[in-house]
Design an enzyme around this catalytic site. Structure first.
Site, PDB file in Angstrom:
ATOM      1  N   HIS A 204      16.212  41.712  39.993  1.00 21.03           N
ATOM      2  CA  HIS A 204      17.467  42.478  40.146  1.00 21.03           C
ATOM      3  C   HIS A 204      18.270  42.020  41.366  1.00 21.03           C
ATOM      4  O   HIS A 204      19.088  42.777  41.899  1.00 21.03           O
ATOM      5  CB  HIS A 204      17.202  43.997  40.277  1.00 21.03           C
ATOM      6  CG  HIS A 204      16.704  44.637  39.023  1.00 21.03           C
ATOM      7  ND1 HIS A 204      15.726  45.599  39.017  1.00 21.03           N
ATOM      8  CD2 HIS A 204      17.048  44.452  37.727  1.00 21.03           C
ATOM      9  CE1 HIS A 204      15.486  45.981  37.772  1.00 21.03           C
ATOM     10  NE2 HIS A 204      16.276  45.292  36.961  1.00 21.03           N
TER      11      HIS A 204
ATOM     12  N   ARG B 226       8.085  49.584  30.457  1.00 22.78           N
ATOM     13  CA  ARG B 226       7.119  48.877  31.313  1.00 22.78           C
ATOM     14  C   ARG B 226       6.380  49.851  32.212  1.00 22.78           C
ATOM     15  O   ARG B 226       6.970  50.815  32.700  1.00 22.78           O
ATOM     16  CB  ARG B 226       7.844  47.836  32.182  1.00 22.78           C
ATOM     17  CG  ARG B 226       8.294  46.630  31.410  1.00 22.78           C
ATOM     18  CD  ARG B 226       9.136  45.699  32.271  1.00 22.78           C
ATOM     19  NE  ARG B 226      10.516  45.693  31.839  1.00 22.78           N
ATOM     20  CZ  ARG B 226      11.526  45.202  32.562  1.00 22.78           C
ATOM     21  NH1 ARG B 226      11.299  44.684  33.747  1.00 22.78           N
ATOM     22  NH2 ARG B 226      12.749  45.217  32.098  1.00 22.78           N
TER      23      ARG B 226
ATOM     24  N   ARG C 138      23.146  33.876  34.282  1.00 18.18           N
ATOM     25  CA  ARG C 138      22.088  34.644  34.909  1.00 18.18           C
ATOM     26  C   ARG C 138      20.756  34.001  34.520  1.00 18.18           C
ATOM     27  O   ARG C 138      20.465  33.832  33.332  1.00 18.18           O
ATOM     28  CB  ARG C 138      22.105  36.070  34.387  1.00 18.18           C
ATOM     29  CG  ARG C 138      21.072  36.884  35.049  1.00 18.18           C
ATOM     30  CD  ARG C 138      20.720  38.099  34.278  1.00 18.18           C
ATOM     31  NE  ARG C 138      20.036  39.010  35.156  1.00 18.18           N
ATOM     32  CZ  ARG C 138      20.195  40.302  35.121  1.00 18.18           C
ATOM     33  NH1 ARG C 138      21.016  40.837  34.265  1.00 18.18           N
ATOM     34  NH2 ARG C 138      19.542  41.072  35.946  1.00 18.18           N
TER      35      ARG C 138
END
Ligand code: AMP
Length: 395
Positions: free
Chosen positions: A178, A238, A90
């Site tokens: 994502h 966040r 990833r």
């Protein structure tokens, strides 16, 4: 020996791995695990597919490379018959250049390093994962799979900020993240409900990081995250959407340094900042503190606003999907969102929602609402198999 594929997801203090069999149509999970607490007191846990979870032994403090070496040593010991044919990684940022997975070579690694300033909290660790795996398996192809790639086809109006055009040309754009999760959900939805999957769908990836993606015909049209993973929804720590004028104020009038501002926005804001209790939704739901309840209300409020905005972008909503930790397991958050969007034609089946059922909309709901577990690891494995040509279909 049967083809096996390993996926690695190297974060700031953890490395997740999964081992898949590559010989079926879709990658079959054999075992998954995580080394957590890197640089401090690491812990190695493995979960056998459909079986038990257990701790694996580890010695001392570990760097990323040592953790990866420990993972491969464990796999070799536990599955001596497994021939690792490819390793999928990833990688959070593929910039403008990578709109699809790629086999990593020295030139690609150099290009990926250039994106470190775009994702300073993730990209260096992702690349350390690739370097560690290359050292352990120099002759096995390494495939980088990007969180940004799924969003690269966006129209200009969903890709640009209204800065001078030269900034857009430089690549200062709304990349979105994502993507591996959204791509997986788009595929799953095609199997679950092929008719609605072809229409306008909004996927709510609500985890520690949270964003929404609007799909049409299974392709990403728009998403709430932008240039960085700070934009859009509030998250565990966040801020999400914020007025840039407020940031200017903090820099100029408060004399805040860029480093402190970065810490504020990435680590001290969101659900944690608002509640003063926790970044973790389970803890907030269990808390009696009014500020914890206010943080939950804020989270739901922003999700509703963004769903309405994305619905406008795709010209109407045909299905809504919840996924990731909160999306898959919090009936309260899903109820808040769905009931708040009754005007859009959504109606909740409270019993199905409380059970985390796969379909949580009431029969009278004009728009079906799904709870669909995401599987970024399987998506990485699938890309890896296709990219190196291991799948039966590719042969
Ligand atoms: P993720 O980043 O996808 O692993 O999701 C992590 C988030 O999911 C954290 O905020 C958890 O508190 C939240 N979560 C996990 N299980 C539950 C649950 N049963 N109820 C509410 N939130 C949950």
């Amino acid at each position: 020996m049967a083809d096996r594929v390993v996926t690695l997801n190297a974060g700031s203090s953890s490395v997740k791995f999964a081992l898949f069999a590559a010989d079926a149509d879709w990658p079959q999970l054999i075992v998954a695990g995580t080394v957590e607490g890197l640089g401090a007191k690491p812990r190695f846990r493995v979960a056998i597919a459909g079986g038990e979870t257990r701790d694996a032994p580890l010695a001392g403090k570990l760097t990323h490379k040592q953790a990866i070496a420990a993972i491969f040593a464990w796999i070799e010991d536990a599955y001596p018959e497994a021939a690792i044919s490819a390793i999928g990684h990833r990688v959070v940022h593929g910039g403008l250049r990578f709109a699809a997975p790629v086999i990593v070579d020295a030139e690609t690694l150099t290009a990926l390093r250039e994106f470190i300033p775009l994702a300073p909290l993730h990209q260096p660790h992702n690349l350390a994962g690739i370097e560690g795996a290359c050292e352990a398996f120099p002759n096995v192809p390494q495939v980088a799979c990007f969180d940004t790639a799924f969003h690269r086809g966006h129209a200009f109006v969903d890709d640009a900020y209204a800065l001078p055009y030269s900034y857009y040309e430089r690549g200062l754009r709304r990349f979105g993240f994502h993507g591996l999760s959204y791509e997986y959900i788009a595929r799953r939805l095609r199997a679950i409900d092929p008719i609605h999957a072809e229409g306008g769908v909004i996927v709510a990836h609500l985890g520690n990081g949270a964003s929404l993606c609007a799909l049409k015909g299974g392709r990403s049209i728009a998403t709430t995250m932008g240039f960085s993973a700070l934009e859009g929804l509030p998250m565990g720590t966040r801020s999400g959407q914020i007025d840039p004028g407020l940031l200017l104020y903090l820099l100029q009038s408060d004399g805040m340094t860029p480093k402190k501002l970065s810490r504020l926005l990435y680590e001290r804001s969101g659900l944690l900042g608002l509640s003063g209790v926790s970044h973790d939704m389970r803890a907030l739901e269990a808390s009696q503190e009014p500020r914890a309840q206010a943080a939950i209300a804020y989270f739901i409020h922003r999700i509703k606003i963004e769903i309405a905005a994305l619905t406008a972008v795709i010209g109407g909503l045909d299905a809504l999907v919840f996924t990731a930790g909160i999306g898959e397991r919090s009936p309260r958050i899903r109820a808040g969102v769905v009931e708040g969007l009754g005007w859009l034609g959504l109606a909740l089946d409270g019993t199905a929602n409380a059970r985390n059922d796969a379909v949580i909309s009431a029969p009278r709901s004009r728009i079906p609402v799904f709870v669909t577990p995401t599987d970024e690891e399987a998506m990485i494995a699938r890309h890896t198999i296709e990219t190196v040509g291991l799948s039966a279909a590719a042969r």
